[in-house]
Scaffold this motif. Structure first.
Motif, PDB file in Angstrom:
ATOM      1  N   GLU A 178       1.972   3.765   5.626  1.00 48.61           N
ATOM      2  CA  GLU A 178       2.042   2.797   4.538  1.00 48.61           C
ATOM      3  C   GLU A 178       2.067   1.412   5.138  1.00 48.61           C
ATOM      4  O   GLU A 178       2.480   1.215   6.285  1.00 48.61           O
ATOM      5  CB  GLU A 178       3.250   3.051   3.640  1.00 48.61           C
ATOM      6  CG  GLU A 178       4.584   2.944   4.323  1.00 48.61           C
ATOM      7  CD  GLU A 178       5.757   3.257   3.407  1.00 48.61           C
ATOM      8  OE1 GLU A 178       6.871   2.838   3.759  1.00 48.61           O
ATOM      9  OE2 GLU A 178       5.571   3.926   2.369  1.00 48.61           O
ATOM     10  N   GLU A 214       1.336   9.984   7.783  1.00 47.82           N
ATOM     11  CA  GLU A 214       1.120   9.124   6.623  1.00 47.82           C
ATOM     12  C   GLU A 214       1.486   7.698   7.017  1.00 47.82           C
ATOM     13  O   GLU A 214       2.510   7.479   7.662  1.00 47.82           O
ATOM     14  CB  GLU A 214       1.995   9.602   5.459  1.00 47.82           C
ATOM     15  CG  GLU A 214       1.733   8.882   4.172  1.00 47.82           C
ATOM     16  CD  GLU A 214       2.299   9.595   2.955  1.00 47.82           C
ATOM     17  OE1 GLU A 214       2.349   8.954   1.902  1.00 47.82           O
ATOM     18  OE2 GLU A 214       2.682  10.787   3.066  1.00 47.82           O
ATOM     19  N   CYS A 250       0.829  -1.206   0.000  1.00 46.86           N
ATOM     20  CA  CYS A 250       0.000   0.000   0.000  1.00 46.86           C
ATOM     21  C   CYS A 250       0.858   1.249   0.000  1.00 46.86           C
ATOM     22  O   CYS A 250       1.828   1.336   0.753  1.00 46.86           O
ATOM     23  CB  CYS A 250      -0.889   0.030   1.241  1.00 46.86           C
ATOM     24  SG  CYS A 250      -1.929  -1.413   1.456  1.00 46.86           S
ATOM     25  N   SER A 251       0.479   2.209  -0.797  1.00 53.47           N
ATOM     26  CA  SER A 251       1.120   3.515  -0.711  1.00 53.47           C
ATOM     27  C   SER A 251       0.681   4.180   0.590  1.00 53.47           C
ATOM     28  O   SER A 251      -0.255   3.733   1.249  1.00 53.47           O
ATOM     29  CB  SER A 251       0.738   4.377  -1.914  1.00 53.47           C
ATOM     30  OG  SER A 251      -0.633   4.681  -1.894  1.00 53.47           O
ATOM     31  N   GLY A 252       1.355   5.253   0.940  1.00 49.68           N
ATOM     32  CA  GLY A 252       1.021   5.944   2.181  1.00 49.68           C
ATOM     33  C   GLY A 252      -0.399   6.473   2.179  1.00 49.68           C
ATOM     34  O   GLY A 252      -0.838   7.094   1.210  1.00 49.68           O
TER      35      GLY A 252
END
Length: 131
Positions: free
Chosen positions: A126, A124, A32-34
């Motif tokens: 991830e 953020e 997963c991206s942030g």
């Protein structure tokens, strides 16, 4: 998927994470991206409110995991970036509640940064997940 914690010492457990885990029997991996505190259109939410941003970033991560047919129980690694380390640590109960209810303590890293992609964002998250 089976998870085997690896903790040469137990200091990390009081912070809610294993130092490492061995995974066997996994069939899929999701990277997963942030995830941040943005709405469905990518607009930042909760300016100046770390707790609100932390909670929404976790909600967005949960939504992403669900879209892949996974949940927090599948998370195998977390990377958390924050512009205010002390303030973020005050709200780690939000993360602990999500991971605790899923019965996992994935290896995690918390990093202080000077800024995130959008100036009003404070945190953020991830994740990597497997099933």
């Amino acid at each position: 998927m089976d998870r085997t914690p690896v903790n040469p010492s137990i200091w990390s457990l009081k912070f809610g994470f294993n130092q490492a885990e061995i995974f066997t029997g996994a069939t899929r991996q999701l990277v997963c991206s942030g995830q941040t505190a943005t709405d469905a259109d990518g607009n930042p939410q909760h300016p100046g409110n770390m707790r609100g941003q932390f909670g929404l970033a976790l909600d967005n991560l949960a939504t992403l995991l669900a879209a892949a047919g996974m949940s927090f129980a599948n998370v195998t690694r977390l990377g958390i970036y924050t512009t205010d380390m002390d303030e973020a640590l005050k709200h780690f109960d939000l993360l602990g509640a999500r991971l605790g209810s899923a019965g996992v303590t994935p290896p995690s890293t918390l990093v202080g940064v000077t800024r995130l992609a959008l100036p009003s964002l404070m945190i953020e998250i991830e994740a990597t997940a497997m099933d």
